[in-house]
Design an enzyme around this catalytic site. Structure first.
Site, short mmCIF file in Angstrom:
data_model
loop_
_atom_site.label_atom_id
_atom_site.label_comp_id
_atom_site.label_asym_id
_atom_site.label_seq_id
_atom_site.Cartn_x
_atom_site.Cartn_y
_atom_site.Cartn_z
N CYS A 1 -95.23 59.08 -33.58
CA CYS A 1 -94.82 57.68 -33.68
C CYS A 1 -96.02 56.77 -33.49
O CYS A 1 -96.83 56.97 -32.59
CB CYS A 1 -93.78 57.40 -32.61
SG CYS A 1 -93.31 55.68 -32.52
N CYS B 1 -94.69 51.90 -26.42
CA CYS B 1 -93.24 51.78 -26.33
C CYS B 1 -92.73 52.48 -25.07
O CYS B 1 -93.21 53.56 -24.71
CB CYS B 1 -92.62 52.42 -27.57
SG CYS B 1 -90.84 52.47 -27.54
N CYS C 1 -90.37 56.66 -25.29
CA CYS C 1 -90.82 58.05 -25.08
C CYS C 1 -92.01 58.08 -24.14
O CYS C 1 -92.82 57.16 -24.12
CB CYS C 1 -91.28 58.66 -26.41
SG CYS C 1 -89.99 58.79 -27.64
N CYS D 1 -88.53 54.84 -35.72
CA CYS D 1 -88.49 55.50 -34.42
C CYS D 1 -88.23 56.98 -34.66
O CYS D 1 -87.31 57.34 -35.38
CB CYS D 1 -87.38 54.89 -33.56
SG CYS D 1 -87.04 55.85 -32.07
N TYR E 1 -65.86 62.40 -13.32
CA TYR E 1 -66.79 61.60 -14.14
C TYR E 1 -66.63 62.05 -15.61
O TYR E 1 -67.60 62.40 -16.27
CB TYR E 1 -68.25 61.79 -13.70
CG TYR E 1 -68.50 61.61 -12.23
CD1 TYR E 1 -68.87 60.37 -11.72
CD2 TYR E 1 -68.38 62.69 -11.34
CE1 TYR E 1 -69.12 60.21 -10.37
CE2 TYR E 1 -68.62 62.52 -9.99
CZ TYR E 1 -68.99 61.29 -9.52
OH TYR E 1 -69.24 61.14 -8.18
N GLU F 1 -62.22 59.19 -14.24
CA GLU F 1 -63.32 58.36 -14.76
C GLU F 1 -63.08 56.92 -14.34
O GLU F 1 -61.94 56.45 -14.31
CB GLU F 1 -63.34 58.52 -16.30
CG GLU F 1 -64.01 57.43 -17.09
CD GLU F 1 -65.50 57.31 -16.83
OE1 GLU F 1 -66.20 58.34 -16.78
OE2 GLU F 1 -65.96 56.17 -16.67
N CYS G 1 -77.85 64.65 -14.81
CA CYS G 1 -78.93 64.08 -15.62
C CYS G 1 -80.09 63.67 -14.73
O CYS G 1 -81.04 63.05 -15.19
CB CYS G 1 -78.40 62.90 -16.43
SG CYS G 1 -77.67 61.63 -15.40
N1 SAH Z 1 -68.69 64.01 -18.63
C1 SAH Z 1 -68.84 62.95 -19.60
C2 SAH Z 1 -69.46 61.66 -19.01
C3 SAH Z 1 -70.63 61.82 -18.10
S1 SAH Z 1 -71.52 60.33 -17.74
C4 SAH Z 1 -69.61 63.42 -20.80
O1 SAH Z 1 -70.25 64.46 -20.76
O2 SAH Z 1 -69.56 62.75 -21.82
C5 SAH Z 1 -70.93 59.82 -16.22
C6 SAH Z 1 -69.61 59.08 -16.27
O3 SAH Z 1 -69.26 58.77 -14.92
C7 SAH Z 1 -69.61 57.77 -17.02
O4 SAH Z 1 -68.58 57.80 -17.97
C8 SAH Z 1 -69.33 56.70 -15.94
O5 SAH Z 1 -68.54 55.63 -16.41
C9 SAH Z 1 -68.58 57.50 -14.91
N2 SAH Z 1 -68.61 57.06 -13.52
C10 SAH Z 1 -69.59 56.38 -12.86
N3 SAH Z 1 -69.30 56.26 -11.56
C11 SAH Z 1 -68.09 56.86 -11.36
C12 SAH Z 1 -67.26 57.09 -10.21
N4 SAH Z 1 -67.62 56.64 -9.00
N5 SAH Z 1 -66.12 57.76 -10.39
C13 SAH Z 1 -65.75 58.22 -11.61
N6 SAH Z 1 -66.50 58.04 -12.73
C14 SAH Z 1 -67.65 57.37 -12.61
#
Ligand code: SAH
Length: 452
Positions: free
Chosen positions: A73, A79, A82, A161, A313, A334, A410
């Site tokens: 790039c 930028c 990356c 990009c 989550y 969620e 992550c």
């Molecule tokens: N497992 C899903 C999303 C993971 S990202 C996938 O793989 O697509 C993390 C998620 O946690 C997001 O959607 C965010 O909105 C949610 N989140 C953040 N804080 C939270 C909490 N305290 N309780 C429940 N969900 C939450």
């Protein structure tokens, strides 16, 4: 030798830090140097000194590292998108695997865990399905859009990009021309004036469906019909909308979305499961590696038709629905209400009946369901945002005594912190698997299997 600010030295880089910066020593004094790579011999200018370490700016490469490659790039280095384009992809993977291992050992105090070789991407370019381009004005009054330069909010006008879906270039051009020709002003952060803040795009990699959502500092979009007409010239355009964000803050999206064209969402597949994705919902940005990641989750979960799973989550229910086929029942939790609405719809369009979803904080919903409804789990999957899990949640998970816990993360730093807590409460780490979802960037995804 005393290392002094503004002086130039020569040094060799022999390590790499958590943000991808090169690390080396001059006469025993540690220096962190951005854009330098393990194996580089460099000339460095010291720009900041502290007692036991300092920061340097790369002046000249005397002898390049064997891992050094020409970035694809033209904006690499400037930028903020990356950080590792100057590094060979195998070296990027080694760096990410080491980063996970080091954090688990140092922060998590884990020993003797089984670290599987990291799974890299087949093609670590053009993989992203989502982009959020900030929009602004150049000094000579042209509308520009692209990415922020490193550690600033000045916008680089990007033509191409190397990690985004190529169609984004066309979308950006169309939106810029529409703004220019209709006198629609970009948002000015400093003055909190002007209209268009960001262009959000999403592409369904398997379906080819495209979403464009303009984030605006207002409640009405002028010349909306013209925008729709122009965007519809792009093949696959499925959903066009705007999002209202009048806040004086860095947060990109507001709560309200107004649809201008289409159903308000796009669809895509992960494995056999079809998903509807709306502008505000979280959806993994690298669809190819998402299948690899979820495949690992499935393998680690060790499911059979008599197992009850909690997916905490859960976003729009991606992991929940991916696992449902192999489980007795899956419960998802969620915090974003719209994501849960999507999760329920997604269960419906796939004819999945053994899944239920709850809105709320995982650390509140799970303890409540456990105390009041006697909720139980054979497997608990967690996939928290960067800040990791709340200790109350970890506590409740342990009290529910599932056979297995699968932790998807992550952020290896908060993962390490949470694994330490789980180990202290009686759950041992059995396997650790890194999956690269973010080629050219320092982020890495990790899946961990724990059992009692
Ligand atoms: N497992 C899903 C999303 C993971 S990202 C996938 O793989 O697509 C993390 C998620 O946690 C997001 O959607 C965010 O909105 C949610 N989140 C953040 N804080 C939270 C909490 N305290 N309780 C429940 N969900 C939450």
């Amino acid at each position: 030798m005393e290392i002094k600010k503004n002086q130039i030295y020569t040094m060799k880089i022999d390590d790499i830090g958590e943000d991808g910066e090169g690390i080396g020593k001059i006469d025993g004094y540690t220096l962190f140097v951005k854009d330098a790579l393990i194996g580089d011999e460099i000339e460095v200018k010291v720009i900041k000194t502290k007692k036991s370490y300092g920061y340097g700016r790369l002046q000249r490469i005397i002898k390049p590292s064997p891992y050094r490659v020409e970035p694809r790039c033209e904006h690499a280095g400037v930028c903020g998108g990356c950080q590792l384009q100057h590094s060979d992809y195998d070296e990027q993977l080694r760096y990410k695997e080491n980063k996970i291992r080091n954090l688990l050992e140092r922060v998590g105090k884990l020993k003797d865990f089984k670290m599987l070789p990291i799974i890299g991407m087949e093609e670590p370019y053009y993989y992203r399905n989502k982009a959020q381009f900030p929009v602004g004005m150049s000094k000579d009054g042209r509308v520009i859009a692209g990415f922020y330069a490193k550690r600033t909010h000045s916008i680089i006008d990007i033509k191409h990009c190397c990690i985004q879906a190529p169609v984004n270039e066309v979308i950006i051009e169309v939106v810029k021309n529409w703004m220019q020709e209709n006198g629609v002003l970009p948002y000015d952060e400093g003055k909190h004036e002007g209209l268009v803040r960001h262009i959000l795009t999403r592409v369904g990699k398997r379906t080819g469906e495209i979403m464009v959502c303009l984030v605006i500092n207002g409640t009405r979009l002028p010349a909306g019909d013209d925008l729709v007409a122009r965007l519809l010239s792009i093949e696959g355009m499925t959903s066009i909308s705007f999002n209202v964000n009048r806040a004086k803050s860095n947060i990109i999206l507001g709560d309200e979305v107004v649809s201008l064209y289409g159903p308000g969402y796009i669809t895509d597949y992960i494995g056999k499961v079809k998903f509807q994705i709306s502008p505000l919902s979280f959806y993994q940005v690298n669809p190819g590696q998402t299948e690899v990641l979820y495949g690992k989750v499935l393998e680690f979960a060790g499911l059979s038709k008599d197992k009850v799973v909690w997916d905490l989550y859960c976003g729009i229910g991606t992991i929940s629905l991916f696992l449902a086929e192999k489980a007795k029942f899956v419960y998802g939790v969620e915090i974003v209400p719209q994501a849960i609405e999507d999760a329920k719809v997604n269960a419906g369009i796939n004819g999945i009946e053994n899944a239920a979803f709850f809105v709320g904080k995982a650390e509140e919903v799970l303890p409540r369901m456990y105390a009041e409804e006697g909720a139980c789990a054979d497997v608990i999957v967690v996939d928290p945002p960067r800040k990791g899990c709340d200790e109350e949640l970890l506590d409740c998970m342990v009290r529910m005594a599932p056979e297995r816990i699968v932790y998807v993360s992550c952020n290896p730093g908060t993962l390490a912190r949470d694994l330490k807590v789980l180990e202290e409460k009686g759950y041992g780490v059995k396997k650790v698997q890194g999956v690269d979802m973010f080629g050219q960037c320092t982020h890495v995804e990790t899946v961990v299997l724990l059992s009692r």
